[in-house]
Scaffold this motif. Structure first.
Motif, mmCIF file in Angstrom:
data_model
loop_
_atom_site.group_PDB
_atom_site.id
_atom_site.type_symbol
_atom_site.label_atom_id
_atom_site.label_comp_id
_atom_site.label_asym_id
_atom_site.label_seq_id
_atom_site.Cartn_x
_atom_site.Cartn_y
_atom_site.Cartn_z
ATOM 1 N N SER A 71 46.483 41.902 29.478
ATOM 2 C CA SER A 71 45.936 42.423 30.728
ATOM 3 C C SER A 71 45.835 41.300 31.757
ATOM 4 C CB SER A 71 44.548 43.012 30.478
ATOM 5 O OG SER A 71 43.644 41.956 30.162
ATOM 6 N N GLU A 72 45.596 41.679 32.996
ATOM 7 C CA GLU A 72 45.431 40.673 34.058
ATOM 8 C C GLU A 72 44.248 39.762 33.763
ATOM 9 O OE1 GLU A 72 45.554 41.882 38.154
ATOM 10 O OE2 GLU A 72 46.999 43.468 37.689
ATOM 11 N N ASP A 73 43.165 40.319 33.212
ATOM 12 C CA ASP A 73 42.001 39.497 32.868
ATOM 13 C C ASP A 73 42.367 38.449 31.827
ATOM 14 O OD1 ASP A 73 40.357 40.824 34.641
ATOM 15 O OD2 ASP A 73 39.545 42.185 33.120
ATOM 16 N N ARG A 76 44.606 35.571 33.198
ATOM 17 C CA ARG A 76 43.880 34.530 33.936
ATOM 18 C C ARG A 76 43.364 33.422 33.026
ATOM 19 N NH1 ARG A 76 41.043 39.032 36.314
ATOM 20 N NH2 ARG A 76 42.364 39.807 37.965
#
Length: 94
Positions: A71-73, A76
């Motif tokens: 996921s984008e989270d 990061r």
């Protein structure tokens, strides 16, 4: 058999968050037919490395499980990744 293996280098101090976020994917994968093993673990030496190992019965079963990756989270948290796909024609006990 298909093996996914490698290392993920995380931004400093993010390994525990990454490992906790990985737990959902690990649990889900281990319930899928064709997944022989799936683990994301802390490197015992480098505090910013997570090791990845997946073992799938076939490419088709791997692809049916995969979505679009982390996921984008989770993205990061990742500084770099060196994860490879290996196609195994034959294996035997060590």
């Amino acid at each position: 058999m298909v093996i996914i293996s490698g290392t993920i280098t995380l931004h400093p101090g993010q390994r525990e968050a990454f490992l906790m976020a990985s737990r959902t994917a690990i649990e889900a994968a281990r319930q899928v037919e064709g997944c022989n093993w799936f683990v994301v673990s802390a490197d015992p030496i480098d505090p910013d490395i997570a090791n990845v190992y997946e073992e799938w019965a076939s490419e088709a079963e791997l692809q049916s499980f995969r979505n679009e990756g982390p996921s984008e989270d989770m993205q990061r948290l990742i500084a770099t990744a060196n994860v490879q796909r290996h196609f195994v024609a034959k294996s035997a006990p060590a």
